[in-house]
Scaffold this motif. Sequence first.
Motif, PDB file in Angstrom:
ATOM      1  N   THR A 180      46.805  46.580  45.106  1.00 29.41           N
ATOM      2  CA  THR A 180      46.698  45.320  44.350  1.00 29.41           C
ATOM      3  C   THR A 180      47.380  44.173  45.073  1.00 29.41           C
ATOM      4  OG1 THR A 180      46.684  46.599  42.293  1.00 29.41           O
ATOM      5  CG2 THR A 180      47.102  44.229  42.115  1.00 29.41           C
ATOM      6  N   THR A 182      47.835  43.621  48.297  1.00 25.52           N
ATOM      7  CA  THR A 182      46.999  43.133  49.396  1.00 25.52           C
ATOM      8  C   THR A 182      45.823  42.322  48.862  1.00 25.52           C
ATOM      9  OG1 THR A 182      47.569  45.129  50.631  1.00 25.52           O
ATOM     10  CG2 THR A 182      45.740  43.828  51.468  1.00 25.52           C
ATOM     11  N   PHE A 183      45.214  42.823  47.771  1.00 30.34           N
ATOM     12  CA  PHE A 183      44.095  42.103  47.156  1.00 30.34           C
ATOM     13  C   PHE A 183      44.542  40.719  46.675  1.00 30.34           C
ATOM     14  CE2 PHE A 183      41.902  40.759  43.329  1.00 30.34           C
ATOM     15  CZ  PHE A 183      40.577  40.806  43.716  1.00 30.34           C
ATOM     16  N   LYS A 184      45.685  40.659  45.988  1.00 28.62           N
ATOM     17  CA  LYS A 184      46.158  39.393  45.432  1.00 28.62           C
ATOM     18  C   LYS A 184      46.482  38.381  46.528  1.00 28.62           C
ATOM     19  CE  LYS A 184      46.217  40.275  40.960  1.00 28.62           C
ATOM     20  NZ  LYS A 184      45.387  39.488  39.997  1.00 28.62           N
ATOM     21  N   ASN A 186      45.195  38.129  49.597  1.00 31.53           N
ATOM     22  CA  ASN A 186      43.980  37.617  50.221  1.00 31.53           C
ATOM     23  C   ASN A 186      43.118  36.840  49.231  1.00 31.53           C
ATOM     24  OD1 ASN A 186      43.632  38.724  53.177  1.00 31.53           O
ATOM     25  ND2 ASN A 186      44.562  40.382  52.005  1.00 31.53           N
ATOM     26  N   ALA A 187      43.149  37.230  47.949  1.00 29.67           N
ATOM     27  CA  ALA A 187      42.390  36.483  46.939  1.00 29.67           C
ATOM     28  C   ALA A 187      42.968  35.092  46.746  1.00 29.67           C
ATOM     29  CB  ALA A 187      42.390  37.245  45.615  1.00 29.67           C
ATOM     30  N   TYR A 196      37.844  36.926  40.936  1.00 27.94           N
ATOM     31  CA  TYR A 196      39.031  37.483  41.608  1.00 27.94           C
ATOM     32  C   TYR A 196      40.313  37.219  40.811  1.00 27.94           C
ATOM     33  CZ  TYR A 196      36.931  38.936  46.056  1.00 27.94           C
ATOM     34  OH  TYR A 196      36.219  39.595  47.032  1.00 27.94           O
ATOM     35  N   VAL A 202      43.996  47.318  41.409  1.00 30.22           N
ATOM     36  CA  VAL A 202      43.051  47.697  42.469  1.00 30.22           C
ATOM     37  C   VAL A 202      43.571  48.978  43.128  1.00 30.22           C
ATOM     38  CG1 VAL A 202      41.817  46.920  44.524  1.00 30.22           C
ATOM     39  CG2 VAL A 202      42.590  45.252  42.821  1.00 30.22           C
ATOM     40  N   LEU A 245      33.484  41.625  47.372  1.00 28.81           N
ATOM     41  CA  LEU A 245      34.606  42.518  47.659  1.00 28.81           C
ATOM     42  C   LEU A 245      34.272  43.468  48.804  1.00 28.81           C
ATOM     43  CD1 LEU A 245      37.408  43.593  46.905  1.00 28.81           C
ATOM     44  CD2 LEU A 245      36.293  45.105  45.247  1.00 28.81           C
ATOM     45  N   GLU A 248      34.812  42.014  52.353  1.00 34.89           N
ATOM     46  CA  GLU A 248      36.107  41.450  52.742  1.00 34.89           C
ATOM     47  C   GLU A 248      36.626  42.111  54.026  1.00 34.89           C
ATOM     48  OE1 GLU A 248      37.413  38.926  51.585  1.00 34.89           O
ATOM     49  OE2 GLU A 248      36.797  38.663  49.506  1.00 34.89           O
ATOM     50  N   LEU A 251      39.644  44.564  53.908  1.00 31.76           N
ATOM     51  CA  LEU A 251      39.413  45.881  53.317  1.00 31.76           C
ATOM     52  C   LEU A 251      39.053  46.943  54.361  1.00 31.76           C
ATOM     53  CD1 LEU A 251      39.493  46.923  50.387  1.00 31.76           C
ATOM     54  CD2 LEU A 251      37.037  46.525  50.253  1.00 31.76           C
TER      55      LEU A 251
END
Length: 314
Positions: A180, A182-184, A186-187, A196, A202, A245, A248, A251
């Motif tokens: 999560t 890493t997702f946050k 980059n988002a 997003y 995640v 997603l 990306e 990812l």
Amino acid sequence: MWYLLRLLREAWGKKLLPGWFTYVGGVLAWITIVSLAGPVWAVIDLFSIIMERPDLGVGLEIGTLFILISIVAKVLIDYPEILDYARVQPFLLASLKFEHYTRKRDDIFEELDKHVIAQIHREQTGKEIPAGKPQRKFIPHTDPEQALREVERLRAQPLRSVHLKAELDQLKAGEVTDITDTFKLNAAKHPTHDFYQLASEVKITPVEKLLSFKLVFPNVNSQTAFDADRVFRLKQGIYDLLQALRSEIWLKPYQEYFSNLRVVCHRTDTDTFGLPIEKPFFSVEIAVAELVQREGKLFVATELDKIATVTFTP
């Protein structure tokens, strides 16, 4: 006058201005500065006329003038590249002082590079460059336009989690791994899809080869009516989200550990005590291969049930 200064600054940046041209540029710079007195005097003159003898025509002229100034100011604020002041300023100051064009130029660009490097270091690490330690110069260009392109390239690079190695070790061991953070990161840097901001939890389950996450819709509750049009738009939005997603760049290190994507949508309800709770009402699980096959092609949301497992409980 300013347009001419911009042209000279581009030539100066490429070392095309001879030393003797310093006096021409200096005179032009001073004319530019002095010419600012013209609009100021025009405004003062209009005010002096209306103070001596009030006149409707002069009042309208002043109003029109201020509207024009407001429009010009708004355009320059929204599009600062029109003036390009930050890049012209070093050349303007050097010209006003009649500093020789073949001197100090390299020093100015060296300082500009140091400033850009420090800014990128601050964005990537959240820390200032330690003082007194020599830093490797990773923008080797002397052309400012090339340097700016290099800066944009570096900013476009994805952010990797500081725990990436530990996360990959967990995945290799077959453990469920939360990515999560890493997702946050980059988002926040590149919000590829509007949904997003609603995403959380995640996770990658390597045993099931599954990447899953949840979406919480704050404006959807048990009283929300889902007609055919709203369901269609929800499916289309979820499909576009999954395509975004999957593509990306950040990812990629995790890709070998999942082959399916699952998203579970939650609505906001209240329990018996009146406290907010989240309840799932829509979910989609789809193979990455199905998304790859349809990448860049027109997709109609009514086909989603044919290529994915869709669950809807309004």
